[in-house]
Design a protein around this motif. Sequence first.
Motif, PDB file in Angstrom:
ATOM      1  N   ILE A 128       1.492   4.624 -16.916  1.00  0.00           N
ATOM      2  CA  ILE A 128       1.692   3.221 -16.538  1.00  0.00           C
ATOM      3  C   ILE A 128       1.188   2.980 -15.119  1.00  0.00           C
ATOM      4  N   THR A 129       1.466   3.914 -14.215  1.00  0.00           N
ATOM      5  CA  THR A 129       0.957   3.798 -12.850  1.00  0.00           C
ATOM      6  C   THR A 129      -0.563   3.805 -12.842  1.00  0.00           C
ATOM      7  N   GLU A 130      -1.135   4.689 -13.641  1.00  0.00           N
ATOM      8  CA  GLU A 130      -2.599   4.773 -13.712  1.00  0.00           C
ATOM      9  C   GLU A 130      -3.198   3.480 -14.261  1.00  0.00           C
ATOM     10  N   ALA A 131      -2.576   2.906 -15.258  1.00  0.00           N
ATOM     11  CA  ALA A 131      -3.095   1.668 -15.853  1.00  0.00           C
ATOM     12  C   ALA A 131      -3.000   0.490 -14.889  1.00  0.00           C
ATOM     13  N   GLU A 132      -1.930   0.424 -14.101  1.00  0.00           N
ATOM     14  CA  GLU A 132      -1.728  -0.714 -13.214  1.00  0.00           C
ATOM     15  C   GLU A 132      -2.488  -0.618 -11.899  1.00  0.00           C
ATOM     16  N   LEU A 133      -2.603   0.579 -11.341  1.00  0.00           N
ATOM     17  CA  LEU A 133      -3.113   0.699  -9.977  1.00  0.00           C
ATOM     18  C   LEU A 133      -4.507   1.278  -9.853  1.00  0.00           C
ATOM     19  N   MET A 134      -4.942   2.071 -10.809  1.00  0.00           N
ATOM     20  CA  MET A 134      -6.217   2.757 -10.644  1.00  0.00           C
ATOM     21  C   MET A 134      -7.301   2.088 -11.479  1.00  0.00           C
ATOM     22  N   SER A 135      -8.535   2.252 -11.046  1.00  0.00           N
ATOM     23  CA  SER A 135      -9.628   1.535 -11.694  1.00  0.00           C
ATOM     24  C   SER A 135     -10.462   2.407 -12.619  1.00  0.00           C
ATOM     25  N   PHE A 136     -10.095   3.641 -12.817  1.00  0.00           N
ATOM     26  CA  PHE A 136     -10.895   4.514 -13.675  1.00  0.00           C
ATOM     27  C   PHE A 136     -10.228   4.691 -15.035  1.00  0.00           C
ATOM     28  N   THR A 137     -10.956   5.256 -15.961  1.00  0.00           N
ATOM     29  CA  THR A 137     -10.413   5.553 -17.285  1.00  0.00           C
ATOM     30  C   THR A 137     -10.212   7.058 -17.407  1.00  0.00           C
ATOM     31  N   VAL A 142      -6.140  -0.425 -21.900  1.00  0.00           N
ATOM     32  CA  VAL A 142      -5.199  -0.102 -22.969  1.00  0.00           C
ATOM     33  C   VAL A 142      -4.704   1.320 -22.755  1.00  0.00           C
ATOM     34  N   ILE A 143      -3.398   1.508 -22.940  1.00  0.00           N
ATOM     35  CA  ILE A 143      -2.836   2.848 -22.874  1.00  0.00           C
ATOM     36  C   ILE A 143      -3.059   3.513 -24.219  1.00  0.00           C
ATOM     37  N   GLY A 144      -3.640   4.692 -24.206  1.00  0.00           N
ATOM     38  CA  GLY A 144      -3.934   5.420 -25.428  1.00  0.00           C
ATOM     39  C   GLY A 144      -5.404   5.307 -25.782  1.00  0.00           C
ATOM     40  N   VAL A 145      -5.716   5.747 -26.982  1.00  0.00           N
ATOM     41  CA  VAL A 145      -7.089   5.709 -27.462  1.00  0.00           C
ATOM     42  C   VAL A 145      -7.212   4.533 -28.424  1.00  0.00           C
ATOM     43  N   GLY A 146      -8.150   3.660 -28.147  1.00  0.00           N
ATOM     44  CA  GLY A 146      -8.331   2.486 -28.987  1.00  0.00           C
ATOM     45  C   GLY A 146      -9.173   2.777 -30.211  1.00  0.00           C
ATOM     46  N   LEU A 147      -9.026   1.935 -31.201  1.00  0.00           N
ATOM     47  CA  LEU A 147      -9.837   2.033 -32.406  1.00  0.00           C
ATOM     48  C   LEU A 147     -11.226   1.502 -32.075  1.00  0.00           C
ATOM     49  N   ILE A 148     -12.208   2.343 -32.217  1.00  0.00           N
ATOM     50  CA  ILE A 148     -13.566   1.973 -31.855  1.00  0.00           C
ATOM     51  C   ILE A 148     -14.397   1.873 -33.125  1.00  0.00           C
ATOM     52  N   ARG A 149     -15.028   0.721 -33.281  1.00  0.00           N
ATOM     53  CA  ARG A 149     -15.922   0.526 -34.419  1.00  0.00           C
ATOM     54  C   ARG A 149     -17.310   0.221 -33.883  1.00  0.00           C
ATOM     55  N   GLU A 150     -18.297   0.730 -34.594  1.00  0.00           N
ATOM     56  CA  GLU A 150     -19.667   0.482 -34.177  1.00  0.00           C
ATOM     57  C   GLU A 150     -20.290  -0.497 -35.164  1.00  0.00           C
ATOM     58  N   ALA A 190       0.828  -1.211   0.000  1.00  0.00           N
ATOM     59  CA  ALA A 190       0.000   0.000   0.000  1.00  0.00           C
ATOM     60  C   ALA A 190       0.861   1.259   0.000  1.00  0.00           C
ATOM     61  N   ILE A 191       1.934   1.264   0.761  1.00  0.00           N
ATOM     62  CA  ILE A 191       2.822   2.435   0.799  1.00  0.00           C
ATOM     63  C   ILE A 191       3.490   2.642  -0.550  1.00  0.00           C
ATOM     64  N   ILE A 192       3.968   1.559  -1.164  1.00  0.00           N
ATOM     65  CA  ILE A 192       4.612   1.683  -2.471  1.00  0.00           C
ATOM     66  C   ILE A 192       3.617   2.144  -3.518  1.00  0.00           C
ATOM     67  N   GLY A 193       2.392   1.653  -3.465  1.00  0.00           N
ATOM     68  CA  GLY A 193       1.369   2.113  -4.401  1.00  0.00           C
ATOM     69  C   GLY A 193       1.071   3.593  -4.241  1.00  0.00           C
ATOM     70  N   ALA A 194       1.011   4.060  -2.994  1.00  0.00           N
ATOM     71  CA  ALA A 194       0.770   5.489  -2.755  1.00  0.00           C
ATOM     72  C   ALA A 194       1.927   6.337  -3.260  1.00  0.00           C
ATOM     73  N   ILE A 195       3.151   5.860  -3.090  1.00  0.00           N
ATOM     74  CA  ILE A 195       4.308   6.595  -3.612  1.00  0.00           C
ATOM     75  C   ILE A 195       4.274   6.628  -5.133  1.00  0.00           C
ATOM     76  N   ARG A 196       3.916   5.512  -5.766  1.00  0.00           N
ATOM     77  CA  ARG A 196       3.853   5.478  -7.230  1.00  0.00           C
ATOM     78  C   ARG A 196       2.803   6.424  -7.777  1.00  0.00           C
ATOM     79  N   VAL A 197       1.665   6.542  -7.092  1.00  0.00           N
ATOM     80  CA  VAL A 197       0.580   7.387  -7.587  1.00  0.00           C
ATOM     81  C   VAL A 197       0.848   8.864  -7.345  1.00  0.00           C
ATOM     82  N   GLY A 198       1.251   9.224  -6.154  1.00  0.00           N
ATOM     83  CA  GLY A 198       1.359  10.647  -5.858  1.00  0.00           C
ATOM     84  C   GLY A 198       2.580  11.050  -5.090  1.00  0.00           C
TER      85      GLY A 198
END
Length: 117
Positions: free
Chosen positions: A81-90, A106-114, A55-63
Amino acid sequence: MPPAILAAELLRLLIGACLVICVGADAEDDFSNNLFTDSAPLLALFVVPLGIITAIIGAIRVGGLSWLKTIIGRARESRVITEAELMSFTSKEICELWNGQEIVRVIGVGLIREVSR
């Protein structure tokens, strides 16, 4: 045989089977149960500190400050990378897409098809 007598005999048989099963525990079962329940506090002595450190290492990585990130070996890690691994939001940098089997981050904006019917 009337159904009431048959039901009473069946109930008596079930109660007898339960008593035999309950009385069937012996000293070895008691020893193994005590072994596992007594080792739980010992296991907690190792698991809880690891969780606190994580938990301490995660807090250091985030902020955390840059010198703290250097201490834990994450000085060159980007915020994305920290956001992708530890946080649950987009966000603008992270999206969630269906890869055909599961939803992946996914890091970045994905190709979205409808697909319409």
